[in-house]
Design an enzyme around this catalytic site. Structure first.
Site, PDB file in Angstrom:
ATOM      1  N   SER A 102       0.810  -1.215   0.000  1.00  0.00           N
ATOM      2  CA  SER A 102       0.000   0.000   0.000  1.00  0.00           C
ATOM      3  C   SER A 102       0.849   1.272   0.000  1.00  0.00           C
ATOM      4  O   SER A 102       1.588   1.543  -0.927  1.00  0.00           O
ATOM      5  CB  SER A 102      -0.965  -0.035   1.188  1.00  0.00           C
ATOM      6  OG  SER A 102      -1.882   1.016   1.148  1.00  0.00           O
ATOM      7  N   ASP A 241      -2.713   6.379  -3.524  1.00  0.00           N
ATOM      8  CA  ASP A 241      -1.556   5.773  -2.880  1.00  0.00           C
ATOM      9  C   ASP A 241      -1.018   4.638  -3.748  1.00  0.00           C
ATOM     10  O   ASP A 241      -1.500   4.407  -4.864  1.00  0.00           O
ATOM     11  CB  ASP A 241      -1.895   5.299  -1.465  1.00  0.00           C
ATOM     12  CG  ASP A 241      -2.841   4.112  -1.441  1.00  0.00           C
ATOM     13  OD1 ASP A 241      -3.531   3.886  -2.452  1.00  0.00           O
ATOM     14  OD2 ASP A 241      -2.902   3.407  -0.418  1.00  0.00           O
ATOM     15  N   ASP A 243      -1.196   1.440  -3.950  1.00  0.00           N
ATOM     16  CA  ASP A 243      -2.024   0.366  -4.498  1.00  0.00           C
ATOM     17  C   ASP A 243      -3.408   0.846  -4.921  1.00  0.00           C
ATOM     18  O   ASP A 243      -4.253   0.042  -5.307  1.00  0.00           O
ATOM     19  CB  ASP A 243      -2.139  -0.794  -3.509  1.00  0.00           C
ATOM     20  CG  ASP A 243      -3.022  -0.484  -2.312  1.00  0.00           C
ATOM     21  OD1 ASP A 243      -3.094   0.703  -1.921  1.00  0.00           O
ATOM     22  OD2 ASP A 243      -3.624  -1.416  -1.749  1.00  0.00           O
ATOM     23  N   ASP A 245      -6.043   2.215  -3.346  1.00  0.00           N
ATOM     24  CA  ASP A 245      -7.284   2.133  -2.577  1.00  0.00           C
ATOM     25  C   ASP A 245      -7.513   3.351  -1.684  1.00  0.00           C
ATOM     26  O   ASP A 245      -8.536   3.439  -1.007  1.00  0.00           O
ATOM     27  CB  ASP A 245      -7.349   0.837  -1.753  1.00  0.00           C
ATOM     28  CG  ASP A 245      -6.271   0.739  -0.689  1.00  0.00           C
ATOM     29  OD1 ASP A 245      -5.404   1.623  -0.628  1.00  0.00           O
ATOM     30  OD2 ASP A 245      -6.293  -0.250   0.083  1.00  0.00           O
TER      31      ASP A 245
END
Length: 445
Positions: A102, A241, A243, A245
């Site tokens: 992430s 960000d 990833d 999400d």
């Protein structure tokens, strides 16, 4: 319920080559997950990843483990976490696996799972996988080994999915948008989505090299996008960000619009259209300003523990649709099963178009209160939350703040730290109060 050894609230995560994030663990995890998931369903799993260099390593290890357990694997390469959830549903896969840490630096990585309906795996399934991890690794007969294929049109499928959440009769023509991809998994997705909807897009953080993910760009590092919005005279900025999400936004004046304000915009828009179901779920860290602004609209608001997993639990418990975190995890269960930064951005832009309003106008009636967070280290077996001195300092501050302020004391789950959060009307007073409580903790030694 048995305590989990490997899975945290958001899968497994850590520094590459240390602790849990080793090639050996990834291989065994793929095999263990395959053993559990092969008991029913379609016998196929989707694997996606972000752009960090170690993704290749863990992808190969997971692929080998799943194949050894007899499951077919579909690789989609670098793709946002919510894209894996979506494609898991559309391909009726038994599970989706995301290789990502992430918002963490490139030297960390993680592995998390989605079930066949695109939601996080149930605790019971994770415990079953952990039980298999304790067994010796075996291999199915050669004719039963899983096959591996690549989904070549995964990016195009997800781009069309994202665009489907924007009203067909509307366009973003005339808007200039800065899109920050954090050198992460959205680099080849997000700019195309907003361009194809008609906007003029200035992309930054869209040149990943395996080592620069989240490096001074993205939703956790907003200086670059704020500067770019002002320099380009853009209408707004969207920061994602690593990833994809999480989302943070920037208005035309370079002011950051965080997850709490995005929740407010979405709730207000849903209320005006008569489609708001129930209220809004925030977390313990959500700004009191969000609570007060929703109160003014008579929209119910409840807080969960920190983490989108807990937000989801409360949404399901109350049968509500909208929730999220101030860090930018936004859930709208009418538009997906997990946090999706691109889709959340599209929903905000749709609200702007419907109301013919700018970001500044949509956030005019919410005032974010100054919030100060101080991390205090404590030693040994001492428990600051059980200290009469600390609790007395907290009560004193709460009395001074009254209804226009809030104090939250929370232990870190990974370090001997007490997080002291204070919010209220005046920045100077809030800072003073937070340090006052922090000093009480330090004096426990």
């Amino acid at each position: 319920m048995k305590q989990r050894q490997f899975f945290g609230t958001d899968g497994i995560r850590g520094k590459v080559g240390a602790g849990k994030m080793t090639p050996e663990l990834a291989l065994k995890l793929g095999w263990a997950a395959g053993r559990v998931l092969s008991r029913s369903g379609t016998q196929k799993v989707i694997i996606g990843k972000d752009t960090r260099i170690s993704g290749y390593l863990f992808e190969s290890a997971l692929e080998a483990g799943l194949s050894a357990a007899g499951l077919d694997v579909m690789l989609i390469g670098p793709m946002p976490t919510p894209a894996v959830a979506y494609l898991t549903r559309t391909f009726r896969a038994e599970a989706g696996i995301v290789i990502s840490a992430s918002h963490n630096p490139y030297y960390d990585n993680g592995i998390k799972f989605f079930s066949t309906d695109g939601s996080k795996l149930d605790d019971e399934v994770e415990l079953e996988i952990e039980a298999e991890l304790e067994k010796p690794l075996t291999c199915v007969e050669s004719h039963l080994l899983g096959k591996v294929n690549r989904i070549d049109d995964a990016a195009g499928r997800y781009i069309e999915y994202c665009k489907s959440h924007f009203p067909a009769e509307q366009t973003l023509s005339g808007l200039k948008i800065v899109v920050d991809c954090a050198h992460g998994a959205t680099y080849h997705i997000a700019p195309s989505v907003f361009r194809e909807l008609g906007a003029e897009v200035i992309a930054i953080g869209d040149k990943p090299n395996g080592l620069n993910i989240n490096d001074k760009v993205g939703a956790t590092s907003m200086a670059k996008i704020c500067e770019t919005v002002l320099a380009e005279n853009a209408d707004l900025g969207i920061a994602l960000d690593g990833d994809g999400d999480r989302i943070m936004m920037v208005n035309r004046h370079g002011r950051v619009i965080d997850g709490d304000e995005i929740l407010y915009i979405l709730a207000c828009d849903a209320q005006k259209r008569g489609v708001l179901r129930g209220g809004v779920v925030g977390t313990l860290m959500s700004n009191l300003g969000l609570d007060l602004a929703l109160q003014a609209l008579e929209i119910p608001f409840v807080r969960s523990k920190v983490g989108d997993r807990y937000v989801m639990e409360l949404l399901k418990e109350h049968d509500w649709r909208i929730g999220g975190e101030n860090s930018g995890h936004i859930l709208n269960l009418d538009h997906g099963t997990t946090g999706d930064g691109i889709v959340a951005g599209i929903l905000v832009l749709a609200a702007m178009q419907r109301q013919n309003a700018s970001l500044e106008e949509l956030t005019a009636n919410i005032t974010m209160l100054p919030q100060v967070l101080v991390n205090v280290r404590f030693e040994g077996d001492s428990d600051p939350l059980a200290s009469e001195v600390v609790l007395a300092a907290q009560a004193e501050v709460e009395q001074k703040l009254g209804a226009r302020g809030r104090v939250l004391l929370r232990k870190s789950g990974t370090e001997p730290l007490l997080r002291v959060m204070v919010e209220g009307d005046e920045q100077e007073a809030v800072t003073e109060y937070a340090n006052y409580i922090a000093d009480a903790v330090r004096n426990l030694v």
